[in-house]
Design a protein around this motif. Structure first.
Motif, PDB file in Angstrom:
ATOM      1  N   GLY A 452       0.787  -1.228   0.000  1.00 39.81           N
ATOM      2  CA  GLY A 452       0.000   0.000   0.000  1.00 39.81           C
ATOM      3  C   GLY A 452       0.817   1.274   0.000  1.00 39.81           C
ATOM      4  N   THR A 453       1.959   1.273   0.679  1.00 36.45           N
ATOM      5  CA  THR A 453       2.772   2.493   0.762  1.00 36.45           C
ATOM      6  C   THR A 453       3.459   2.838  -0.551  1.00 36.45           C
ATOM      7  OG1 THR A 453       4.649   1.188   1.579  1.00 36.45           O
ATOM      8  CG2 THR A 453       3.180   2.186   3.237  1.00 36.45           C
ATOM      9  N   LYS A 454       3.469   1.912  -1.508  1.00 36.13           N
ATOM     10  CA  LYS A 454       4.105   2.176  -2.800  1.00 36.13           C
ATOM     11  C   LYS A 454       3.182   2.966  -3.730  1.00 36.13           C
ATOM     12  CE  LYS A 454       6.966  -1.988  -2.562  1.00 36.13           C
ATOM     13  NZ  LYS A 454       8.246  -1.260  -2.373  1.00 36.13           N
ATOM     14  N   CYS A 455       1.919   3.145  -3.319  1.00 35.62           N
ATOM     15  CA  CYS A 455       0.953   3.884  -4.123  1.00 35.62           C
ATOM     16  C   CYS A 455       0.500   5.132  -3.364  1.00 35.62           C
ATOM     17  CB  CYS A 455      -0.275   3.011  -4.427  1.00 35.62           C
ATOM     18  SG  CYS A 455       0.109   1.432  -5.229  1.00 35.62           S
ATOM     19  N   ARG A 456       0.335   6.235  -4.092  1.00 33.80           N
ATOM     20  CA  ARG A 456      -0.161   7.447  -3.440  1.00 33.80           C
ATOM     21  C   ARG A 456      -1.602   7.270  -3.017  1.00 33.80           C
ATOM     22  NH1 ARG A 456      -2.480  12.319  -5.427  1.00 33.80           N
ATOM     23  NH2 ARG A 456      -1.862  11.935  -7.579  1.00 33.80           N
ATOM     24  N   GLN A 457      -2.388   6.587  -3.846  1.00 35.67           N
ATOM     25  CA  GLN A 457      -3.798   6.362  -3.532  1.00 35.67           C
ATOM     26  C   GLN A 457      -4.215   5.016  -4.080  1.00 35.67           C
ATOM     27  OE1 GLN A 457      -5.686   8.462  -1.753  1.00 35.67           O
ATOM     28  NE2 GLN A 457      -7.569   7.259  -1.854  1.00 35.67           N
ATOM     29  N   ILE A 458      -5.029   4.291  -3.305  1.00 37.98           N
ATOM     30  CA  ILE A 458      -5.613   3.031  -3.760  1.00 37.98           C
ATOM     31  C   ILE A 458      -7.126   3.187  -3.751  1.00 37.98           C
ATOM     32  CG2 ILE A 458      -5.899   0.565  -3.317  1.00 37.98           C
ATOM     33  CD1 ILE A 458      -3.196   0.578  -1.944  1.00 37.98           C
ATOM     34  N   ILE A 459      -7.733   2.944  -4.907  1.00 41.43           N
ATOM     35  CA  ILE A 459      -9.192   3.007  -5.028  1.00 41.43           C
ATOM     36  C   ILE A 459      -9.694   1.580  -5.149  1.00 41.43           C
ATOM     37  CG2 ILE A 459     -11.124   3.862  -6.403  1.00 41.43           C
ATOM     38  CD1 ILE A 459      -9.179   6.079  -7.404  1.00 41.43           C
ATOM     39  N   LEU A 460     -10.403   1.116  -4.121  1.00 44.05           N
ATOM     40  CA  LEU A 460     -10.903  -0.254  -4.104  1.00 44.05           C
ATOM     41  C   LEU A 460     -12.298  -0.322  -4.724  1.00 44.05           C
ATOM     42  CD1 LEU A 460      -9.761  -1.474  -0.570  1.00 44.05           C
ATOM     43  CD2 LEU A 460      -8.661  -1.850  -2.784  1.00 44.05           C
ATOM     44  N   VAL A 461     -12.475  -1.273  -5.633  1.00 41.42           N
ATOM     45  CA  VAL A 461     -13.728  -1.425  -6.371  1.00 41.42           C
ATOM     46  C   VAL A 461     -14.488  -2.649  -5.866  1.00 41.42           C
ATOM     47  CG1 VAL A 461     -14.749  -1.860  -8.630  1.00 41.42           C
ATOM     48  CG2 VAL A 461     -12.798  -0.302  -8.419  1.00 41.42           C
ATOM     49  N   GLY A 462     -15.762  -2.471  -5.588  1.00 39.77           N
ATOM     50  CA  GLY A 462     -16.616  -3.592  -5.209  1.00 39.77           C
ATOM     51  C   GLY A 462     -17.092  -3.512  -3.777  1.00 39.77           C
TER      52      GLY A 462
END
Length: 504
Positions: A452-462
């Motif tokens: 998770g820390t490797k991405c600026r933002q995570i958008i979870l779908v579902g």
């Protein structure tokens, strides 16, 4: 086997049971449909009874009241009707087996060759590449998770979309092709978890990573071996040389058996007791300092005798200038230079499997090379494009799993480093939990904790992903909504990585 004047129970109307039930009823059988999961619309159940004479039940019925049960391989073996059938020695056919028997009785298929492709990975890309290659000489009907297409002269047209790759959907695909007034030389079917036993040519792409089915009571790899065990005498099987169980099963087959060396399973293959019929080596057409011999390419194959090491080449260039060397029994028979715009490492299994199958099916080498050199990747399968001027790595498809998401993130991180990009915005999840058993939230939780820390933002779908929460997570109900949110968050130098399990 005579498919008339019998009493059938067709279990699981959600995953391909409906077209099977219709075909059996049309052949003069008494058919009862069992809506195992209770998910079929009541209006559709009523239509099945009124229009096709198929009575349906949402609860188990006594198995002793039927001559044969038809059930998918992924159904829980503890389902009451299956338990009773075993106890009473009532025969149970898989959806794959009954579809095969129905197809064998279809006189319209006389003279048309069929190809079936199954496996864990690379089914769609292998099928699509093979259809293009075959179409340079023949007319081809192709059914994959991307839709039902008709290929001729390297050009495809869409006949229908929205079909699944359950064995029952093969029956629908055949009807739609003939209803369109088409008569192909080949049918190519991407089939989930096995084969029907009717194919002139069967391709097993991979058996790994394996996973459990039937409420964790069986392995998918064992079910996929139907492609091998049901292969008809005189047919040809092309098997991943790393699939040891498939090779063992093939020893009992009356089919011709060919193998290919999967670049992603090179180490596993080294322990096998045979030489693969087909293999790939990769190289790169640039002028660069020599590297020590024995170094590995990014696909895991030694490139010291061919070209500089691929892993020393920037990730942004791993497709531009890359060359495939196609080997048969250790001798190179052709090479192909690839276009940029997609991650070639995601297609290596498909490149070798499709090329080997095409050559065995009498496609000229020049046509195979042309298709490889014109290939630009498939939508949703590690294809690079832009969305609102922002770089997008598109890895959203029905076969996407958490391992695929990890590989896609690794590629995005390399691209970020080599092209001096900004940050990564990840769209991750599922549009429907029924798509190939969905993307387990527990796996996504582990992924987020690890990467998770490797991405600026995570958008979870579902809907199922809404239980996962960390500082840099937001949510979306669908892939389009997730991409829309990502494009609004991203700057011009950022990368959007899309890894959503969905039908496309």
């Amino acid at each position: 086997m005579d498919l008339s004047r019998k009493k059938f129970a067709v279990l699981d109307l959600t995953h391909g049971g409906i077209p099977i039930a219709k075909k059996l009823a049309a052949a003069g059988n008494k058919v009862i449909g069992i809506d195992v999961y209770g998910t079929v619309d009541p209006g559709l159940l009523l239509e099945l009874e009124e229009k096709h004479g198929i009575r349906c039940s949402k609860t188990p019925l006594p198995a002793s009241g039927f001559d044969l049960l038809v059930a998918p391989v992924h159904l829980d073996s503890a389902y009451p009707m299956l338990e009773e059938a075993r106890a009473e020695e009532i025969r149970v056919l898989s959806h794959h087996e009954i579809v095969g028997k129905i197809l064998k009785d279809d006189s319209r298929l006389s003279g048309i060759k069929t190809v079936e492709v199954t496996g864990v990975k690379a089914k769609t890309s292998t099928s699509s590449l093979l259809a293009d290659m075959l179409s340079r000489r023949f007319e081809v009907a192709l059914h994959t998770s991307r839709g039902l297409e008709y290929w001729k002269g390297g050009i495809s047209s869409l006949i229908s979309s929205g079909l699944s790759i359950t064995p029952g959907s093969v029956l629908v695909a055949v009807e739609k092709v003939f209803d369109a007034g088409l008569r192909p030389d080949f049918f190519i079917f991407e089939i989930s978890i096995g084969g029907t036993g009717t194919a002139a040519f069967g391709v097993l792409t991979t058996l790994s990573p394996d996973y459990r089915i039937a409420n964790n009571t069986a392995l998918a790899s064992e079910a996929k071996l139907q492609l091998v065990r049901n292969a008809k005498p005189g047919s040809t099987l092309l098997i991943n040389a790393g699939a040891e169980n498939a090779l063992k099963a093939a020893k009992k087959s009356q089919a011709k058996v060919l193998t290919f060396k999967d670049p992603f399973n090179a180490k596993l293959f080294e322990t096998a007791d045979q030489v693969a019929d087909f293999a790939l080596e990769t190289g790169y057409n640039i002028t660069a300092p020599a590297v020590p011999s024995g170094l590995l390419t990014s696909s895991g194959l030694s490139a010291s005798s061919v070209s500089p090491q691929l892993s020393e080449v920037p990730a942004s260039q791993t497709s531009s200038g890359s060359v495939l060397h196609f080997m048969q029994k250790g001798a190179e028979i052709f090479s192909a230079s690839l276009l940029p715009g997609y991650n070639i490492s995601a297609y290596m299994t498909a490149f070798i499997a499709a090329s080997a199958a095409a050559l065995e099916l009498k496609v000229e080498r020049e046509a195979v090379v042309t298709v490889l050199e014109e290939f630009r990747g498939l939508s949703g399968r590690m294809q690079e494009r832009e969305i609102n001027g922002i770089a997008l790595i598109d890895n959203s498809n029905s076969g996407m799993d958490i391992l695929s998401a990890e590989k896609a993130l690794e590629y995005a991180l390399l691209k970020k480093k080599d092209e001096k990009k900004g940050s990564i915005i990840l769209v991750l999840g599922e549009e429907a939990s029924q798509v190939c058993e969905g993307l387990p939230p527990r796996s996504v939780q582990g992924f987020v904790e690890k990467f998770g820390t490797k991405c600026r933002q995570i958008i979870l779908v579902g809907e199922r992903m809404k239980t996962i929460a960390t500082a840099n997570i937001s949510y979306a109900d669908s892939l389009p909504e997730g991409l829309s949110k990502a494009s609004k968050l991203a700057g011009g130098d950022d990368i959007i990585l899309s890894s959503v399990k969905c039908f496309r």
